[in-house]
Every structure is written in structure tokens, then in C-alpha cells.
Design a protein around this motif. Structure first.
Motif, PDB file in Angstrom:
ATOM      1  N   VAL A   1      49.127  47.759  29.532  1.00 56.59           N
ATOM      2  CA  VAL A   1      50.333  48.209  30.228  1.00 56.59           C
ATOM      3  C   VAL A   1      50.202  49.669  30.636  1.00 56.59           C
ATOM      4  CG1 VAL A   1      52.797  48.656  29.952  1.00 56.59           C
ATOM      5  CG2 VAL A   1      51.810  46.493  29.133  1.00 56.59           C
ATOM      6  N   TRP A   2      49.694  50.512  29.745  1.00 57.72           N
ATOM      7  CA  TRP A   2      49.653  51.953  29.996  1.00 57.72           C
ATOM      8  C   TRP A   2      48.441  52.398  30.797  1.00 57.72           C
ATOM      9  CZ3 TRP A   2      51.017  53.287  24.232  1.00 57.72           C
ATOM     10  CH2 TRP A   2      52.392  53.081  24.031  1.00 57.72           C
ATOM     11  N   TYR A   3      47.266  51.787  30.524  1.00 62.62           N
ATOM     12  CA  TYR A   3      46.027  52.283  31.122  1.00 62.62           C
ATOM     13  C   TYR A   3      45.314  51.237  31.980  1.00 62.62           C
ATOM     14  CZ  TYR A   3      46.966  55.755  27.544  1.00 62.62           C
ATOM     15  OH  TYR A   3      47.575  56.701  26.764  1.00 62.62           O
ATOM     16  N   HIS A   4      45.987  50.106  32.222  1.00 65.32           N
ATOM     17  CA  HIS A   4      45.478  49.078  33.107  1.00 65.32           C
ATOM     18  C   HIS A   4      44.102  48.556  32.632  1.00 65.32           C
ATOM     19  CE1 HIS A   4      48.167  51.308  36.214  1.00 65.32           C
ATOM     20  NE2 HIS A   4      48.865  50.572  35.387  1.00 65.32           N
ATOM     21  N   ARG A   5      43.112  48.530  33.500  1.00 62.53           N
ATOM     22  CA  ARG A   5      41.836  47.900  33.162  1.00 62.53           C
ATOM     23  C   ARG A   5      41.025  48.700  32.150  1.00 62.53           C
ATOM     24  NH1 ARG A   5      39.860  45.486  39.053  1.00 62.53           N
ATOM     25  NH2 ARG A   5      41.931  44.743  39.695  1.00 62.53           N
ATOM     26  N   LYS A   6      41.404  49.931  31.909  1.00 60.75           N
ATOM     27  CA  LYS A   6      40.722  50.707  30.868  1.00 60.75           C
ATOM     28  C   LYS A   6      40.965  50.112  29.484  1.00 60.75           C
ATOM     29  CE  LYS A   6      40.847  55.097  33.375  1.00 60.75           C
ATOM     30  NZ  LYS A   6      41.346  56.496  33.359  1.00 60.75           N
ATOM     31  N   ALA A   7      41.935  49.210  29.410  1.00 61.13           N
ATOM     32  CA  ALA A   7      42.199  48.538  28.139  1.00 61.13           C
ATOM     33  C   ALA A   7      41.002  47.706  27.676  1.00 61.13           C
ATOM     34  CB  ALA A   7      43.433  47.649  28.261  1.00 61.13           C
TER      35      ALA A   7
ATOM     36  N   ILE B   1      39.480  39.197  27.641  1.00 57.69           N
ATOM     37  CA  ILE B   1      40.205  38.479  28.704  1.00 57.69           C
ATOM     38  C   ILE B   1      41.663  38.923  28.753  1.00 57.69           C
ATOM     39  CG2 ILE B   1      41.018  36.218  29.437  1.00 57.69           C
ATOM     40  CD1 ILE B   1      38.394  35.049  28.327  1.00 57.69           C
ATOM     41  N   VAL B   2      42.294  39.033  27.582  1.00 56.26           N
ATOM     42  CA  VAL B   2      43.696  39.476  27.538  1.00 56.26           C
ATOM     43  C   VAL B   2      43.835  40.885  28.134  1.00 56.26           C
ATOM     44  CG1 VAL B   2      45.588  40.145  25.999  1.00 56.26           C
ATOM     45  CG2 VAL B   2      44.341  38.006  25.609  1.00 56.26           C
ATOM     46  N   ALA B   3      42.880  41.768  27.786  1.00 54.75           N
ATOM     47  CA  ALA B   3      42.922  43.134  28.312  1.00 54.75           C
ATOM     48  C   ALA B   3      42.797  43.139  29.836  1.00 54.75           C
ATOM     49  CB  ALA B   3      41.811  43.968  27.685  1.00 54.75           C
ATOM     50  N   LEU B   4      41.882  42.304  30.371  1.00 54.65           N
ATOM     51  CA  LEU B   4      41.702  42.254  31.820  1.00 54.65           C
ATOM     52  C   LEU B   4      42.944  41.725  32.523  1.00 54.65           C
ATOM     53  CD1 LEU B   4      38.026  40.929  32.083  1.00 54.65           C
ATOM     54  CD2 LEU B   4      38.861  43.191  32.742  1.00 54.65           C
ATOM     55  N   VAL B   5      43.536  40.650  32.010  1.00 56.12           N
ATOM     56  CA  VAL B   5      44.722  40.049  32.642  1.00 56.12           C
ATOM     57  C   VAL B   5      45.906  40.992  32.605  1.00 56.12           C
ATOM     58  CG1 VAL B   5      46.399  38.177  32.481  1.00 56.12           C
ATOM     59  CG2 VAL B   5      43.951  37.679  32.224  1.00 56.12           C
ATOM     60  N   VAL B   6      46.193  41.530  31.414  1.00 57.39           N
ATOM     61  CA  VAL B   6      47.341  42.440  31.288  1.00 57.39           C
ATOM     62  C   VAL B   6      47.120  43.708  32.120  1.00 57.39           C
ATOM     63  CG1 VAL B   6      48.676  43.848  29.684  1.00 57.39           C
ATOM     64  CG2 VAL B   6      47.952  41.555  29.012  1.00 57.39           C
ATOM     65  N   GLY B   7      45.904  44.230  32.105  1.00 61.24           N
ATOM     66  CA  GLY B   7      45.613  45.435  32.890  1.00 61.24           C
ATOM     67  C   GLY B   7      45.763  45.202  34.371  1.00 61.24           C
ATOM     68  N   TYR B   8      45.278  44.035  34.852  1.00 61.40           N
ATOM     69  CA  TYR B   8      45.381  43.717  36.278  1.00 61.40           C
ATOM     70  C   TYR B   8      46.844  43.583  36.708  1.00 61.40           C
ATOM     71  CZ  TYR B   8      45.107  40.992  40.596  1.00 61.40           C
ATOM     72  OH  TYR B   8      45.273  40.533  41.878  1.00 61.40           O
ATOM     73  N   LEU B   9      47.634  42.822  35.940  1.00 64.08           N
ATOM     74  CA  LEU B   9      49.038  42.631  36.283  1.00 64.08           C
ATOM     75  C   LEU B   9      49.817  43.948  36.218  1.00 64.08           C
ATOM     76  CD1 LEU B   9      49.781  39.263  34.428  1.00 64.08           C
ATOM     77  CD2 LEU B   9      49.378  39.622  36.877  1.00 64.08           C
ATOM     78  N   SER B  10      49.509  44.763  35.214  1.00 63.32           N
ATOM     79  CA  SER B  10      50.200  46.043  35.083  1.00 63.32           C
ATOM     80  C   SER B  10      49.842  46.981  36.230  1.00 63.32           C
ATOM     81  CB  SER B  10      49.845  46.706  33.751  1.00 63.32           C
ATOM     82  OG  SER B  10      50.287  45.917  32.669  1.00 63.32           O
ATOM     83  N   GLU B  11      48.573  46.936  36.648  1.00 65.34           N
ATOM     84  CA  GLU B  11      48.153  47.785  37.765  1.00 65.34           C
ATOM     85  C   GLU B  11      48.877  47.385  39.055  1.00 65.34           C
ATOM     86  OE1 GLU B  11      43.972  49.517  39.580  1.00 65.34           O
ATOM     87  OE2 GLU B  11      44.000  47.535  38.619  1.00 65.34           O
ATOM     88  N   LYS B  12      48.981  46.069  39.286  1.00 64.11           N
ATOM     89  CA  LYS B  12      49.711  45.591  40.459  1.00 64.11           C
ATOM     90  C   LYS B  12      51.170  46.010  40.404  1.00 64.11           C
ATOM     91  CE  LYS B  12      46.652  43.334  42.883  1.00 64.11           C
ATOM     92  NZ  LYS B  12      46.331  43.744  44.283  1.00 64.11           N
ATOM     93  N   ARG B  13      51.771  45.877  39.235  1.00 71.27           N
ATOM     94  CA  ARG B  13      53.173  46.260  39.087  1.00 71.27           C
ATOM     95  C   ARG B  13      53.363  47.754  39.353  1.00 71.27           C
ATOM     96  NH1 ARG B  13      55.276  47.529  33.355  1.00 71.27           N
ATOM     97  NH2 ARG B  13      53.882  49.213  33.959  1.00 71.27           N
ATOM     98  N   ASP B  14      52.481  48.591  38.808  1.00 66.05           N
ATOM     99  CA  ASP B  14      52.616  50.037  38.974  1.00 66.05           C
ATOM    100  C   ASP B  14      52.369  50.459  40.417  1.00 66.05           C
ATOM    101  OD1 ASP B  14      53.242  50.233  36.350  1.00 66.05           O
ATOM    102  OD2 ASP B  14      51.347  51.109  35.695  1.00 66.05           O
ATOM    103  N   LYS B  15      51.443  49.778  41.118  1.00 65.40           N
ATOM    104  CA  LYS B  15      51.220  50.094  42.528  1.00 65.40           C
ATOM    105  C   LYS B  15      52.450  49.774  43.357  1.00 65.40           C
ATOM    106  CE  LYS B  15      46.170  49.718  42.836  1.00 65.40           C
ATOM    107  NZ  LYS B  15      45.025  48.969  43.425  1.00 65.40           N
ATOM    108  N   LEU B  16      53.076  48.642  43.051  1.00 65.31           N
ATOM    109  CA  LEU B  16      54.309  48.286  43.752  1.00 65.31           C
ATOM    110  C   LEU B  16      55.406  49.301  43.448  1.00 65.31           C
ATOM    111  CD1 LEU B  16      55.958  46.322  45.464  1.00 65.31           C
ATOM    112  CD2 LEU B  16      56.428  44.999  43.382  1.00 65.31           C
ATOM    113  N   TYR B  17      55.502  49.694  42.178  1.00 64.43           N
ATOM    114  CA  TYR B  17      56.497  50.692  41.781  1.00 64.43           C
ATOM    115  C   TYR B  17      56.225  52.023  42.482  1.00 64.43           C
ATOM    116  CZ  TYR B  17      59.112  53.944  38.846  1.00 64.43           C
ATOM    117  OH  TYR B  17      59.953  54.922  38.404  1.00 64.43           O
ATOM    118  N   ASP B  18      54.944  52.417  42.574  1.00 63.09           N
ATOM    119  CA  ASP B  18      54.596  53.672  43.239  1.00 63.09           C
ATOM    120  C   ASP B  18      54.934  53.614  44.723  1.00 63.09           C
ATOM    121  OD1 ASP B  18      53.702  54.731  40.879  1.00 63.09           O
ATOM    122  OD2 ASP B  18      51.582  54.259  41.251  1.00 63.09           O
TER     123      ASP B  18
END
Length: 478
Positions: free
Chosen positions: A55-61, A96-113
Motif C-alpha cells: 500500500v505504501w511503497y507499491h512494487r517495492k514491497a 505474489i501478494v506483494a506484486l498484486v497489492v503493490g500494482y493495485l495500490s500504484e494504480k490507485r495512487d496514480k488515479l488519486y494524483d
């Protein structure tokens, strides 16, 4: 600057919290497996820091997941004394969980930005509230106008902060606020003249609107946009003051100057009647007398133009042909001029207009006489013209005067238009004609009496909608 510091502090807090959770999860795992003696590697809690990191660092997770996955394999090896294949499966699931959550969070943050960028790129103040009127978001322009920081507004009731009191100092009832009405009814509202209160206790005039936010048919909040209309208010006050000054000058010109004109006209006319003057001497008095007549007509024209623009004259059913008869009677006997005016209407011609219609015909016929030399013949014709489904009266007023060149025709009706051609010194007269005909929803133009030869005179054409039904219906149609 304050927002950057706040962001930095939040980032440091997140890192500290994540490190603490990772450490806590490892300690709990070792305690359960090593101290309590459970032989199954207990790393279920590892999902918590992996999800938070996503959630916080996206794919760096992924790096956190890799570290925790290796920790899971190492703990399994420590307990069993050998590498357990199942531990690699759990480690893979971590990644896998880190990649999925990071990808979705990155998309959400880009939309928010993107949304935040839109909010920050406008000069309008924008803020959102939840169902209880508490601020959920606010852009930089709004904060600048209100004098607050984001921390001072988010989560607070916006009405209590900026809209609690009216311009006159009386408390504003919450139910009167557009935002409260939107939250209650789900309908958008706008107020073009209100005030908001700044943090320092001062007010500024605003125009604002509120629109509902709905989820599955339920009102969950509202979005409010507002602008500071201080400059507009100042401009309106300046315009109003200029209008008052103009009205003062017009009143002064219309009353005092006109009275002085009438006094001068009276004495000059008296002198011409009583004094025994030669023809040349009479001309010396006639010229200033004509100038005073023109001055009085100009004052009357300005006053009528003001009335027309303000809509102060009531429109009604009028007989344009009767008005033409009155104007023709006025100009048929001009002292010292040989004037012939032909007009034979077949009957009344009713239009929706007012008394100022007389000035339209008076200016045109008066100009035909004024700007000609010697004997002048004016011919007036009235005809019906059907344009689409609308019936109009066409009034043709032709004269045999000096005519008007084509390059002058195009600018003849402009305000104060004067040219080097002798017949174009009409000043406000033809501008008034155009303004009045436009107000009557008609058209006016000038053309050659003999097509292609302007020296044979000109023809003014006035088109006015024919009154073919009741005046009330015509008025409603306008």
C-alpha cells in the motif's frame, strides 16, 4: 513548505511502523516455533507487513516479501534441520501478494494524483464534505483564499469554519446553506452572492455551488466549488457609479442645457420676426438658430436612446402607417424648401413597437431633406414580405438626393459615424434608428434608389414583424 514537512514526517512514521511490525512478526514466529515447540512454521502474520508495504511503497514491497520469504525458509530449515519444499511455496505466495497489492495500490495512487492535479490546477476553490458536512478533501486554491492549512480543515465541519455568519453579522441557519440543502435533497444548488469567512475573521464575497455525491443511490457527501468575486464586485460598483454619473450628465444636458437652448431659440426667432433684416442678415441669425435646433434634437435623441436601451418604454400594438403619416405631415412643409413626399398606404400596418418608432421614420425622412439641395422628392412604400413562416412589413423610403457611396453604406449606422462624404454626417441619428429597429426585432439597411448608381439617390429599407395575432401572444413570443 508545511505540506512537504508533513509528508516527510508521515513517510518517516510509516517506515518506523513497518520496521516495528516486521520485527514483531519475526519475534512472534520464533516464539511460537522455538519456545512453544510448534513444528509448523508460523509465519501467517508476515502478510501484514507485506500488504502495508504494498500500500505504501507499491512494487517495492517485493523486497520486503523476499526478505520475509527467505526468513520463512530459514526458520523452516532451523526447525526441521533440512530444507522443506513447502516453505518455498509460502515464500512465493508472499512475493505474489506483494506484486498484486503493490500494482493495485500504484494504480490507485496514480488515479488519486491525477484527480489531485486537476484539483490543484484550477483557480477555483474546491472542497468535499461527507454526509455530516465534514471536510474530506480541499484544494490549494481554497486553502489560500480561506487562510487555513489542510490539517486545520480536514475532518472539520466546513459550515462552522467558513459559512457560519451572514454578511450583516447575523448567524446563518445551517438549513439555508446550499451544501446542507444538497445533502438533504440530493439536488445541486448555486448562490451567486454570498460571503465566506477567512481564518483571520474577515470575509470575502463568493459565488459557490454544491453538487451531491451519491453511491448506490445514497447521498454520501457533496462537492463544493467557489470563486472569490471581489474583483467582480468592485467592477460592478465602478460600472454602477459610472452609470450614475452618466445619468447625471444626461439629466443635466436634458434639463439645464436644453432650457438654455430653448431660451436662445426663442430670442433668435423673436429677432427674426421683429427686426427688419436683409436676406444676408437673416442668414447670420438662421445659422445659430439651426445649430440650437440640432443641439436640442441631439439631447432628445440621447434621452430616447437611453430609454430604449433600458427598456423603459412599454411595447404595444401600434399602427406604423399612421406614425408615418404624422412624420410626413411634419416634413411636408419645410420653410424655404420644395419638398414632395408621396405615400399611399392601402390600410393600417400594425407592429409591436412603441412611441420611439416615430423617431425611426423621422430620422430617415429628415435626413433625406436635410442632406439634399433644392427640390427633393421622397417616396414611401409599404409592402408585405413573407420570410419562412413570419410575415413582415417592408417600408421603402426613397429620395432623389445626392445618394450614399457603397463604402459609406457599410458603416452608416455605426455610432458617431462621420465621413468625408457630404451626406454622412448623421451622428447619433442613424445609430438610434438601428438600435430601435433591432429592439423591435427588425432590420434596416440602405441601398441605391437606382441600382448601381448611388448619385441618383438612396433608399432606406425598414423591415418590421407584422402583428398578425394578439399583442399579448406577440409579446410572449419575444
Amino acid at each position: 513548505m508545511a505540506q512537504s514537512i508533513s509528508t516527510f514526517r508521515q513517510g518517516a512514521q510509516n517506515k518506523a511502523l513497518l520496521a516495528f511490525i516486521i520485527l514483531a512478526c519475526i519475534v512472534i514466529t520464533l516464539y511460537v516455533n522455538a519456545v512453544m515447540g510448534i513444528d509448523v512454521v508460523y509465519t501467517h502474520l508476515f502478510y501484514i507487513p507485506i500488504i502495508l508495504a504494498g500500500v505504501w511503497y507499491h512494487r517495492k514491497a517485493v523486497f520486503i516479501a523476499l526478505f520475509l520469504g527467505l526468513s520463512h525458509v530459514a526458520i523452516g530449515y532451523y526447525l526441521a534441520g533440512r530444507i522443506i519444499p513447502d516453505t518455498f511455496i509460502r515464500a512465493g505466495i508472499f512475493i505474489i501478494v506483494a506484486l498484486v497489492v503493490g500494482y493495485l495500490s500504484e494504480k490507485r495512487d496514480k488515479l488519486y494524483d491525477s484527480v489531485r492535479l486537476l484539483l490543484e490546477s484550477t483557480d477555483e476553490g474546491i472542497y468535499g464534505v461527507d454526509g455530516q458536512g465534514r471536510c474530506t478533501l480541499i484544494n490549494r486554491s481554497a486553502l489560500k483564499m480561506l487562510g487555513y492549512t489542510m490539517e486545520e480543515v480536514i475532518g472539520k465541519n466546513v459550515h462552522d469554519l467558513i459559512h457560519h455568519t451572514k454578511r450583516d453579522g447575523k448567524p446563518r441557519i445551517r438549513e439555508e446553506c446550499c451544501v446542507a440543502r444538497t445533502l438533504a435533497t440530493g439536488v445541486g444548488y448555486r448562490d451567486s452572492d454570498d460571503v465566506f469567512w477567512r481564518k483571520d475573521g474577515t470575509t470575502f464575497p463568493v459565488e459557490y455551488s454544491s453538487n451531491p455525491v451519491t453511491v448506490d443511490g445514497s447521498i454520501t457527501g457533496a462537492v463544493v466549488t467557489f470563486i472569490d468575486i471581489s474583483e467582480r464586485k468592485r467592477a460592478e460598483e465602478e460600472i454602477e457609479e459610472a452609470k450614475r454619473q452618466a445619468e447625471l450628465y444626461i439629466d443635466l444636458m436634458g434639463h439645464d442645457i436644453n432650457n438654455m437652448n430653448q431660451m436662445g431659440i426663442g430670442y433668435l426667432e423673436l429677432a427674426m420676426d421683429r427686426l427688419k433684416l436683409s436676406g444676408e442678415d437673416r442668414q447670420y441669425l438662421l445659422k445659430p438658430l439651426e445649430a440650437l435646433y440640432d443641439s436640442s434634437r441631439l439631447i432628445d435623441t440621447v434621452r430616447k436612446l437611453q430609454l430604449a436601451k433600458e427598456g423603459a418604454v412599454k411595447r404595444e400594438k401600434v399602427d406604423a402607417c399612421r406614425i408615418l403619416h404624422e412624420v410626413i405631415s411634419q416634413y411636408s412643409h419645410v420653410p424655404g424648401r420644395d419638398v414632395t413626399i408621396q405615400f399611399s398606404p392601402s390600410g393600417p400596418c400594425y407592429v409591436m413597437a412603441d412611441d420611439l418608432l416615430k423617431d425611426v421614420f423621422s430620422n430617415i425622412i429628415g435626413n433625406a431633406i436635410k442632406h439634399s439641395r433644392g427640390a427633393v422628392a421622397v417616396e414611401v412604400k409599404v409592402s408585405h414580405v413573407l420570410e419562412g413562416s413570419q410575415m413582415l412589413y417592408r417600408f421603402d423610403i426613397s429620395d432623389n438626393g445626392p445618394g450614399i457611396p457603397d463604402n459609406v453604406k457599410k458603416k452608416l449606422f455605426r455610432r458617431y459615424q462621420r465621413g468625408d462624404f457630404e451626406a454622412t454626417g448623421h451622428g447619433l441619428g442613424l445609430y438610434l434608428v438601428k438600435a430601435l429597429v433591432d429592439d423591435f426585432h427588425g432590420r434596416v439597411w440602405v441601398e441605391d434608389r437606382v441600382p448601381g448608381d448611388y448619385t441618383k439617390g438612396c433608399r432606406f429599407v425598414v423591415m418590421l414583424p407584422a402583428l398578425t395575432s394578439s399583442p399579448s401572444s406577440q409579446s410572449q413570443a419575444r
